[in-house]
Scaffold this motif. Structure first.
Motif, PDB file in Angstrom:
ATOM      1  N   THR A  67       0.845  -1.191   0.000  1.00  0.00           N
ATOM      2  CA  THR A  67       0.000   0.000   0.000  1.00  0.00           C
ATOM      3  C   THR A  67       0.883   1.244   0.000  1.00  0.00           C
ATOM      4  O   THR A  67       1.843   1.324   0.752  1.00  0.00           O
ATOM      5  CB  THR A  67      -0.928   0.007   1.234  1.00  0.00           C
ATOM      6  OG1 THR A  67      -1.600  -1.259   1.317  1.00  0.00           O
ATOM      7  CG2 THR A  67      -1.959   1.110   1.127  1.00  0.00           C
ATOM      8  N   LEU A  72      -4.483   5.501   2.238  1.00  0.00           N
ATOM      9  CA  LEU A  72      -4.953   4.359   1.457  1.00  0.00           C
ATOM     10  C   LEU A  72      -4.973   3.091   2.307  1.00  0.00           C
ATOM     11  O   LEU A  72      -5.883   2.266   2.192  1.00  0.00           O
ATOM     12  CB  LEU A  72      -4.063   4.158   0.226  1.00  0.00           C
ATOM     13  CG  LEU A  72      -4.484   3.048  -0.745  1.00  0.00           C
ATOM     14  CD1 LEU A  72      -5.895   3.292  -1.271  1.00  0.00           C
ATOM     15  CD2 LEU A  72      -3.486   2.948  -1.905  1.00  0.00           C
ATOM     16  N   TYR A  75      -7.942   3.324   4.586  1.00  0.00           N
ATOM     17  CA  TYR A  75      -9.130   3.119   3.749  1.00  0.00           C
ATOM     18  C   TYR A  75      -9.343   1.630   3.469  1.00  0.00           C
ATOM     19  O   TYR A  75     -10.463   1.114   3.588  1.00  0.00           O
ATOM     20  CB  TYR A  75      -8.987   3.898   2.446  1.00  0.00           C
ATOM     21  CG  TYR A  75      -9.979   3.536   1.372  1.00  0.00           C
ATOM     22  CD1 TYR A  75     -11.340   3.775   1.536  1.00  0.00           C
ATOM     23  CD2 TYR A  75      -9.556   2.950   0.182  1.00  0.00           C
ATOM     24  CE1 TYR A  75     -12.258   3.435   0.557  1.00  0.00           C
ATOM     25  CE2 TYR A  75     -10.466   2.608  -0.811  1.00  0.00           C
ATOM     26  CZ  TYR A  75     -11.811   2.847  -0.617  1.00  0.00           C
ATOM     27  OH  TYR A  75     -12.720   2.507  -1.589  1.00  0.00           O
TER      28      TYR A  75
END
Length: 359
Positions: A67, A72, A75
């Protein structure tokens, strides 16, 4: 990179937790009382949570590497956890009238859903609001989320090489602080001890051990395996030490659970066993089953005993477990994926629209 036998370990973990709650977790509630509460696999089934934490430390280390940013990462974690939590919460509220024998009681209003849906249980105390818990088992999700935030911030602010050392340091900080404040009565460190408790650092030994095991899996460097073994030893020694003191049976059982985790990366036959259809099945439904099983199962056990007194007490939990496994299967394979796709589409569409409006 999906390591299939980790799903098998999750399967073992959820089976242990469910059996603990069925036979030993609520002796004052279930009709058979404490008849089976002294059976080791039932009595110490709660150690399945520690196995979940070990697996999480390993898997999150992989996820971070795949990631790009902290936002992100959070999320992705939210998208992994929230849909099933939302479905479970709706299901729990929808069945309150049916499962009124819930050990946790009937929540007076919808406020009880908020700690679970936010994955944070500290804000009601901060705001001086008394919110009855919806499900006592959600406590592990609050700890997991703290781990995600701390691991994510460490990884993206300081870099990959600092992730595992920081996790090790945080657990070591809890060990030293706990020893100084409780054994040597260094009351000047009480503020630090309170911060450690607020961050749930006493559980970080398991996350750190999972992370160091991943580093060993990735590099083959023996120092990481030695660190893993030391973390597991200290974690096993400190399990529930604050509330129950040292317990040799608990420590040995925690070490046995940990040995299963470590040896699963070394022994092919053990990997094959963990990749059995049954354990993989339970591993894939472990999260929704964990969310919905506790109160509903106890309520159903009480109803089953009342309607079928001829059924042997040992078998009483199994109709309830079968119903909950079926519900968890539907959530994991149909409802959760659909809701995840819905949220992903809505969020990503809004991001695209916002970027278009700004350009």
């Amino acid at each position: 990179m999906r390591i299939l036998h980790l799903d098998g370990l999750r399967g073992i973990a959820i089976i242990l937790v469910v059996l603990f709650h069925a036979y030993a977790g609520w002796p004052s509630q279930v009709p058979y009382g404490n008849t089976y509460a002294d059976v080791t696999v039932f009595k110490l089934g709660w150690l399945g949570v520690e196995l979940f934490f070990l697996v999480s430390g390993f898997v999150i280390s992989i996820t971070l590497e795949k990631t790009e940013t902290f936002s992100l990462f959070i999320y992705k974690r939210w998208l992994r956890l929230f849909p099933a939590m939302l479905i479970a919460t709706v299901l729990i509220y929808a069945t309150l009238a049916i499962f009124h024998e819930r050990p946790d009681g009937i929540p007076p209003n919808l406020l009880s859903a908020l700690p679970g849906l936010t994955f944070m249980n500290w804000w009601p105390k901060l705001l001086n609001i008394d919110i009855p818990q919806l499900e006592v088992a959600f406590w592990t999700l609050y700890i997991e989320f703290k781990f995600y935030v701390i691991a994510g911030l460490t990884y993206y602010l300081f870099g990959k090489k600092y992730l595992t050392p920081v996790l090790v340091f945080l657990f070591a900080l809890w060990v030293v602080t706990y020893g100084l404040t409780t054994q040597l009565e260094f009351h000047s460190l009480q503020l630090l001890a309170n911060i450690n408790d607020a961050l749930s650092l006493k559980h970080f030994g398991w996350f750190a051990a999972g992370s160091t095991c991943y580093r060993y899996y990735q590099t083959g460097d023996r120092k990481w395996m030695i660190t893993t073994l030391l973390l597991i030893l200290f974690s096993a020694l400190s399990v529930r030490v604050e509330t129950e003191g040292f317990n040799l049976e608990v420590t040995l059982s925690a070490l046995a659970i940990s040995a299963l985790f470590i040896l699963s990366f070394k022994l092919t036959f053990l990997q094959n066993m963990l990749q059995s259809r049954l354990l993989i099945f339970f591993g894939t439904i472990s999260y929704p089953l964990y969310l919905i099983h506790n109160n509903a199962m106890i309520s159903m056990i009480i109803k089953i005993e009342a309607s079928a007194p001829w059924l042997h007490s040992f078998l009483t939990p199994y109709p309830a477990i079968i119903v909950l496994v079926l519900a968890a299967y539907i959530i994991a394979n149909y409802l959760e994926p659909w809701l995840s796709r819905f949220f992903r589409f809505q969020i990503e569409s809004n991001i695209v629209k916002t970027k278009a409006d700004m350009s």
